[in-house]
Design an enzyme around this catalytic site. Structure first.
Site, PDB file in Angstrom:
ATOM      1  N   CYS A 143       0.831  -1.210   0.000  1.00 28.45           N
ATOM      2  CA  CYS A 143       0.000   0.000   0.000  1.00 28.45           C
ATOM      3  C   CYS A 143       0.861   1.254   0.000  1.00 28.45           C
ATOM      4  CB  CYS A 143      -0.943  -0.013   1.207  1.00 28.45           C
ATOM      5  SG  CYS A 143      -2.002   1.432   1.276  1.00 28.45           S
ATOM      6  N   CYS A 146      -0.472   4.121   2.152  1.00 28.52           N
ATOM      7  CA  CYS A 146      -0.253   3.921   3.598  1.00 28.52           C
ATOM      8  C   CYS A 146       1.204   4.170   3.970  1.00 28.52           C
ATOM      9  CB  CYS A 146      -0.579   2.488   4.030  1.00 28.52           C
ATOM     10  SG  CYS A 146      -2.040   1.773   3.300  1.00 28.52           S
ATOM     11  N   ASP A 147       2.119   3.627   3.195  1.00 29.36           N
ATOM     12  CA  ASP A 147       3.510   3.548   3.650  1.00 29.36           C
ATOM     13  C   ASP A 147       4.506   4.406   2.857  1.00 29.36           C
ATOM     14  OD1 ASP A 147       2.694   1.704   5.545  1.00 29.36           O
ATOM     15  OD2 ASP A 147       2.983   0.003   4.215  1.00 29.36           O
TER      16      ASP A 147
END
Ligand code: NDP
Length: 324
Positions: A143, A146-147
């Site tokens: 992701c 997300c990261d």
């Protein structure tokens, strides 16, 4: 039938324990639907596999995924949700308004429910090679949204040639120094517009016919050995992050033949609602969303599912009173 063998009958069954399921539980419990949640195989869902969640509103310092899911569970339980560890392995969903839906847990116990909220999520696909599995959470992520932030100014790589990979590559290119994009064929599956975005972004190094030979690093990713699948030529590059964007699989196998799905298995809901094709059955979170896939959007649809369930029950009950 003896008392203890009687099938349990409940108002609201929630299947799945990610942000969608817990948010549905908070709302359903506060509406006195006395929800019972079955967590599935991965209690807490996909967020338990990420480290820091920086983009969920209300956490100015960020929060780690597992802690956030524990807190969501505590919040759902505070209002009376019963959270049970268990996997729903089979369902028999009613087609009738006011009908009773049946769910089998762990292949043995049956539960009967007036409403069902499905929030079983989707599972990111991984390549499955040992070095990738070893470094999951140590620089290998599925992701970028997300990261990606943790790799600000660094060199990263991404695998995949679909819309997700193209979108995430351009997202990463904004944050990172350089993004090497590995596409296994000599063309991308992504839409032409997305392909154009990739090819016109200067710091994306696009490699066709290229696959991963090995992810390098002991505790954390420090490089990648790529292989050109036409020439078999290998090349090593230094990276700190590797993003896998080769698709997701919605967790909908148990609903096949009963609920409407698109060609890739995502549940279809009536626009602007969480209603499935069956009365009293609602779907929230990634199991019905292949575009946004964020914790906050999942939570939003979880809230909608509980409100839809509550309204449905109110309608059924008032119809029963009229006919009584
Ligand atoms: P897709 O299934 O569309 O694409 C997967 C990509 O990963 C393909 O390029 C595929 O290659 C590649 N791939 C699969 N397995 C491997 C492997 N083992 N090694 C290397 N590469 C592999 O998934 P997406 O997540 O990209 O998209 C899912 C759906 O969501 C699509 O319908 C997409 O259009 C949609 N979507 C739309 C967006 C938007 O409109 N903004 C954003 C994101 C998704 P190959 O082509 O060779 O099979």
């Amino acid at each position: 039938m003896s008392e203890e063998n009687k099938t349990e009958r409940i108002k609201c069954l929630i299947i799945g324990s990610g942000p969608a399921g817990y948010t549905a539980a908070i709302y359903a419990a506060r509406a006195d639907l006395k929800p019972i949640m079955y967590t599935g195989m991965e209690p807490g869902g996909q967020l338990t596999t990420t480290t820091e969640v920086d983009n969920f509103p209300g956490y100015p310092e960020g929060i780690d995924g597992p802690t956030m899911m524990v807190q969501l569970q505590q919040q759902a339980e505070r209002f009376g949700t019963e959270v049970r560890i268990g996997m729903v392995t089979e369902v028999q969903l009613s087609k009738e308004v006011g009908g009773i839906h049946k769910a089998c847990v762990d292949n043995k116990t049956w539960v009967e429910a007036e409403t069902v909220i499905i929030s079983t999520g989707a599972t990111a696909k991984y390549l499955g090679i040992p070095s990738e599995q070893k470094l999951r959470g140590g620089g290998v992520s599925a992701c970028a949204v997300c990261d990606g932030f943790f790799y600000k100014g660094q060199d990263v790589a991404i695998v995949g040639g679909g819309d997700t990979a193209a979108e995430e590559a351009t997202y990463l290119a904004n944050i990172c120094n350089k993004v090497t994009m590995l596409v296994r064929k000599d063309e991308m599956r992504a839409s032409k517009a997305m392909q154009h975005r990739v090819t016109s972004t200067k710091n994306i190094d696009l490699r066709y016919n290229t696959e991963i030979d090995e992810v390098l690093g002991e505790q954390v990713v420090d490089g990648l050995r790529m292989v050109n699948n036409q020439t078999q030529e290998k090349e090593e590059i230094a990276i700190t992050g590797l993003f896998i964007a080769i698709g997701h699989k919605p967790n909908t196998d148990i609903f096949k033949g009963q609920l409407e799905m698109d060609e890739t298995g995502y549940l279809i809901t009536e626009p602007k609602t969480t209603k499935t094709n069956l009365p009293g059955v609602f779907a929230s979170g990634d199991v019905q969303d292949k575009d946004y896939r964020q914790a906050v959007t999942a939570a939003g649809t979880g809230c909608m599912a509980a409100l839809d369930a509550e309204r449905y029950l109110a309608t059924v009950e008032s119809e029963e009173e009229v006919t009584a």
